[in-house]
Enzyme design. Structure first.
Site, PDB file in Angstrom:
ATOM      1  N   ASP A  35       0.829  -1.213   0.000  1.00  0.00           N
ATOM      2  CA  ASP A  35       0.000   0.000   0.000  1.00  0.00           C
ATOM      3  C   ASP A  35       0.860   1.259   0.000  1.00  0.00           C
ATOM      4  O   ASP A  35       1.981   1.255   0.505  1.00  0.00           O
ATOM      5  CB  ASP A  35      -0.915  -0.030   1.237  1.00  0.00           C
ATOM      6  CG  ASP A  35      -2.070   0.939   1.110  1.00  0.00           C
ATOM      7  OD1 ASP A  35      -2.371   1.385  -0.019  1.00  0.00           O
ATOM      8  OD2 ASP A  35      -2.688   1.262   2.151  1.00  0.00           O
ATOM      9  N   HIS A  52       2.715   3.354  -8.868  1.00  0.00           N
ATOM     10  CA  HIS A  52       2.483   1.941  -9.192  1.00  0.00           C
ATOM     11  C   HIS A  52       3.680   1.371  -9.962  1.00  0.00           C
ATOM     12  O   HIS A  52       4.111   0.256  -9.723  1.00  0.00           O
ATOM     13  CB  HIS A  52       1.203   1.775 -10.023  1.00  0.00           C
ATOM     14  CG  HIS A  52      -0.046   2.222  -9.310  1.00  0.00           C
ATOM     15  ND1 HIS A  52      -0.340   1.844  -8.021  1.00  0.00           N
ATOM     16  CD2 HIS A  52      -1.095   3.018  -9.702  1.00  0.00           C
ATOM     17  CE1 HIS A  52      -1.492   2.386  -7.659  1.00  0.00           C
ATOM     18  NE2 HIS A  52      -1.964   3.103  -8.653  1.00  0.00           N
ATOM     19  N   SER A  80      -7.480  -5.436  -5.250  1.00  0.00           N
ATOM     20  CA  SER A  80      -8.583  -5.994  -4.459  1.00  0.00           C
ATOM     21  C   SER A  80      -9.903  -5.904  -5.223  1.00  0.00           C
ATOM     22  O   SER A  80     -10.029  -5.139  -6.182  1.00  0.00           O
ATOM     23  CB  SER A  80      -8.705  -5.242  -3.129  1.00  0.00           C
ATOM     24  OG  SER A  80      -9.260  -3.957  -3.350  1.00  0.00           O
ATOM     25  N   GLU A  82     -12.399  -4.454  -4.165  1.00  0.00           N
ATOM     26  CA  GLU A  82     -12.870  -3.063  -4.002  1.00  0.00           C
ATOM     27  C   GLU A  82     -12.096  -2.083  -4.898  1.00  0.00           C
ATOM     28  O   GLU A  82     -12.586  -0.990  -5.175  1.00  0.00           O
ATOM     29  CB  GLU A  82     -12.743  -2.635  -2.534  1.00  0.00           C
ATOM     30  CG  GLU A  82     -13.783  -3.247  -1.606  1.00  0.00           C
ATOM     31  CD  GLU A  82     -13.503  -4.701  -1.243  1.00  0.00           C
ATOM     32  OE1 GLU A  82     -12.327  -5.124  -1.326  1.00  0.00           O
ATOM     33  OE2 GLU A  82     -14.459  -5.419  -0.899  1.00  0.00           O
ATOM     34  N   LEU A 146      10.560 -20.455  -4.608  1.00  0.00           N
ATOM     35  CA  LEU A 146       9.483 -19.659  -4.010  1.00  0.00           C
ATOM     36  C   LEU A 146       8.171 -19.807  -4.796  1.00  0.00           C
ATOM     37  O   LEU A 146       8.167 -19.752  -6.023  1.00  0.00           O
ATOM     38  CB  LEU A 146       9.913 -18.186  -4.020  1.00  0.00           C
ATOM     39  CG  LEU A 146       8.874 -17.175  -3.543  1.00  0.00           C
ATOM     40  CD1 LEU A 146       8.697 -17.246  -2.034  1.00  0.00           C
ATOM     41  CD2 LEU A 146       9.277 -15.749  -3.941  1.00  0.00           C
ATOM     42  N   ARG A 209      -4.890  -1.801   8.920  1.00  0.00           N
ATOM     43  CA  ARG A 209      -6.105  -2.558   8.620  1.00  0.00           C
ATOM     44  C   ARG A 209      -5.816  -3.669   7.620  1.00  0.00           C
ATOM     45  O   ARG A 209      -4.791  -3.675   6.945  1.00  0.00           O
ATOM     46  CB  ARG A 209      -7.245  -1.653   8.140  1.00  0.00           C
ATOM     47  CG  ARG A 209      -6.901  -0.794   6.940  1.00  0.00           C
ATOM     48  CD  ARG A 209      -8.102   0.039   6.476  1.00  0.00           C
ATOM     49  NE  ARG A 209      -7.690   0.937   5.427  1.00  0.00           N
ATOM     50  CZ  ARG A 209      -7.242   2.180   5.612  1.00  0.00           C
ATOM     51  NH1 ARG A 209      -7.199   2.690   6.831  1.00  0.00           N
ATOM     52  NH2 ARG A 209      -6.843   2.913   4.597  1.00  0.00           N
ATOM     53  N   GLU A 222       1.392 -13.180  12.381  1.00  0.00           N
ATOM     54  CA  GLU A 222       2.026 -12.046  13.053  1.00  0.00           C
ATOM     55  C   GLU A 222       1.967 -10.857  12.098  1.00  0.00           C
ATOM     56  O   GLU A 222       2.183 -11.017  10.889  1.00  0.00           O
ATOM     57  CB  GLU A 222       3.486 -12.375  13.394  1.00  0.00           C
ATOM     58  CG  GLU A 222       3.639 -13.472  14.419  1.00  0.00           C
ATOM     59  CD  GLU A 222       3.030 -13.111  15.771  1.00  0.00           C
ATOM     60  OE1 GLU A 222       3.108 -11.930  16.165  1.00  0.00           O
ATOM     61  OE2 GLU A 222       2.478 -14.020  16.416  1.00  0.00           O
TER      62      GLU A 222
HETATM   63  C1  IPE Z   1      -5.371  -2.644  -0.178  1.00  0.00           C
HETATM   64  O1  IPE Z   1      -5.038  -1.314  -0.432  1.00  0.00           O
HETATM   65  C2  IPE Z   1      -5.433  -3.404  -1.475  1.00  0.00           C
HETATM   66  C3  IPE Z   1      -4.160  -3.635  -2.140  1.00  0.00           C
HETATM   67  C4  IPE Z   1      -2.984  -3.341  -1.666  1.00  0.00           C
HETATM   68  C5  IPE Z   1      -4.254  -4.307  -3.404  1.00  0.00           C
HETATM   69  P1  IPE Z   1      -6.153  -0.183  -0.572  1.00  0.00           P
HETATM   70  O2  IPE Z   1      -5.453   1.097  -0.774  1.00  0.00           O
HETATM   71  O3  IPE Z   1      -7.135  -0.575  -1.604  1.00  0.00           O
HETATM   72  O4  IPE Z   1      -6.854  -0.257   0.846  1.00  0.00           O
HETATM   73  P2  IPE Z   1      -7.740   0.812   1.627  1.00  0.00           P
HETATM   74  O5  IPE Z   1      -8.815   1.253   0.707  1.00  0.00           O
HETATM   75  O6  IPE Z   1      -6.839   1.945   1.997  1.00  0.00           O
HETATM   76  O7  IPE Z   1      -8.230   0.082   2.835  1.00  0.00           O
HETATM   77  C1  IPE Z   2      -1.480   0.292  -3.455  1.00  0.00           C
HETATM   78  O1  IPE Z   2      -1.276   1.659  -3.451  1.00  0.00           O
HETATM   79  C2  IPE Z   2      -1.758  -0.264  -4.838  1.00  0.00           C
HETATM   80  C3  IPE Z   2      -3.138  -0.731  -5.046  1.00  0.00           C
HETATM   81  C4  IPE Z   2      -4.069  -0.756  -4.140  1.00  0.00           C
HETATM   82  C5  IPE Z   2      -3.460  -1.189  -6.367  1.00  0.00           C
HETATM   83  P1  IPE Z   2      -2.476   2.678  -3.485  1.00  0.00           P
HETATM   84  O2  IPE Z   2      -2.850   2.929  -4.910  1.00  0.00           O
HETATM   85  O3  IPE Z   2      -3.585   2.209  -2.628  1.00  0.00           O
HETATM   86  O4  IPE Z   2      -1.808   3.975  -2.875  1.00  0.00           O
HETATM   87  P2  IPE Z   2      -2.412   4.950  -1.766  1.00  0.00           P
HETATM   88  O5  IPE Z   2      -2.865   4.104  -0.629  1.00  0.00           O
HETATM   89  O6  IPE Z   2      -3.550   5.679  -2.409  1.00  0.00           O
HETATM   90  O7  IPE Z   2      -1.283   5.839  -1.402  1.00  0.00           O
HETATM   91 MG    MG Z   3      -4.044   2.442  -0.652  1.00  0.00          MG
END
Ligand code: IPE
Ligand code: IPE
Ligand code: MG
Length: 270
Positions: A35, A52, A80, A82, A146, A209, A222
């Site tokens: 994230d 990304h 995800s 979502e 792996l 989370r 963990e």
């Molecule tokens: C969790 O990250 C999903 C991935 C890393 C693929 P998100 O950025 O989507 O999570 P929330 O929305 O902050 O909980």
């Molecule tokens: C994680 O980074 C990648 C995916 C969820 C695809 P984010 O795109 O969620 O980056 P932030 O959380 O908005 O910084």
């Molecule tokens: Mg994010």
């Protein structure tokens, strides 16, 4: 970097890896919520996709170092259920990036003896992504190093819902008896069938989370929260997470004395 400095860096890296290995308990399965790509880019006044893109480098370094350490399973939460709700342009850029990364990285993964798997609602991904994914899975299917599980269009609730559907249909067909349903059987219906539960969950970007990741499988993992954004996450932070994991006492509901007794018995037998 000069050749000399590169050699020093490699030697230092091997030293840390050897130390972690000497401690004996390298996690069998590490799961990562990658994230913070967007915030990494925003801090640099760059478009989110730049984060990304840079995140792919972190994936490469994490996969390589996990392989070297002898980690058996690495599950990466890459997209995800979502995440489909994000702006259309971001979703399509992410899909394109995924396709390109799979195309560019498969040979290297194969060379490093990595076996690629995918978990999630793969049929919902664009056909070109599915094709690259299936190629990578097929090409690496005999590798013994792996196991890299890519969680794509994945969520824990999707996984459990899918399992429940298939389980009920098997009960209706008479191949499963209701009284034989237990947690082992449920695990076998999940997308991570035959994969041990994660020992260590890492989440980057300082968020506390689960975001609908492996809800069932993380029951006793963990957790290590890293403040780094995913594009800044490299092997040294992975080593920190593993070192921290090695200091934890995993009690699985028991009391400390029981865990210690089990440990000494195991080392006596071993
Ligand atoms: C969790 O990250 C999903 C991935 C890393 C693929 P998100 O950025 O989507 O999570 P929330 O929305 O902050 O909980
Ligand atoms: C994680 O980074 C990648 C995916 C969820 C695809 P984010 O795109 O969620 O980056 P932030 O959380 O908005 O910084
Ligand atoms: Mg994010």
């Amino acid at each position: 970097m000069s050749t000399r400095r590169v050699q020093d860096a490699i030697r230092d890296d091997q030293k840390i890896q050897n130390e972690l290995k000497r401690n004996g308990n390298i996690p069998t399965h590490i799961a990562v919520i990658m994230d913070g790509n967007g915030r990494w880019a925003k801090k640099r006044k760059l478009p989110r996709i730049a984060g990304h893109n840079e995140g792919v480098e972190s994936v490469r370094d994490t996969v390589e170092s996990c392989g070297q350490l002898g980690v058996k399973y690495l599950t990466l939460y890459a997209f995800s259920t979502e995440n489909w709700k994000r702006p259309k342009e971001e979703v399509s850029m992410l899909m394109r990036l995924l396709m390109r990364a799979l195309r560019d990285e498969t040979d290297r993964l194969h060379k490093n003896n990595v076996r690629v798997h995918a978990i999630g609602d793969i049929s919902s991904l664009p056909q070109e992504v599915q094709d690259e994914l299936l190629d990578a899975i097929e090409k690496t299917k005999h590798n013994t190093g792996l196991n890299l599980l890519l969680a794509l269009s994945y969520s824990g609730r999707w996984d459990i819902t899918d399992a429940v559907r298939r389980l009920i249909s098997n009960v209706q067909q008479g191949t499963v008896k209701t009284e034989n349903i237990n947690d082992h059987l449920i695990s076998e219906y999940l997308s991570t069938k035959n994969v041990p539960d994660p020992d260590l969950l890492i989440r980057t970007s300082g968020e506390f989370r689960i975001s609908n990741f492996l809800l069932w499988q993380l029951a006793y993992s963990e957790i290590y929260i890293s403040d780094l954004f995913w594009p800044d996450f490299r092997r040294n932070e992975l080593y920190k997470a593993i070192a921290e994991y090695q200091k934890r006492e995993r009690r699985f509901g028991m009391v400390s004395e029981q865990v210690q007794t089990q440990k000494s018995k195991a080392s006596y037998v071993g």
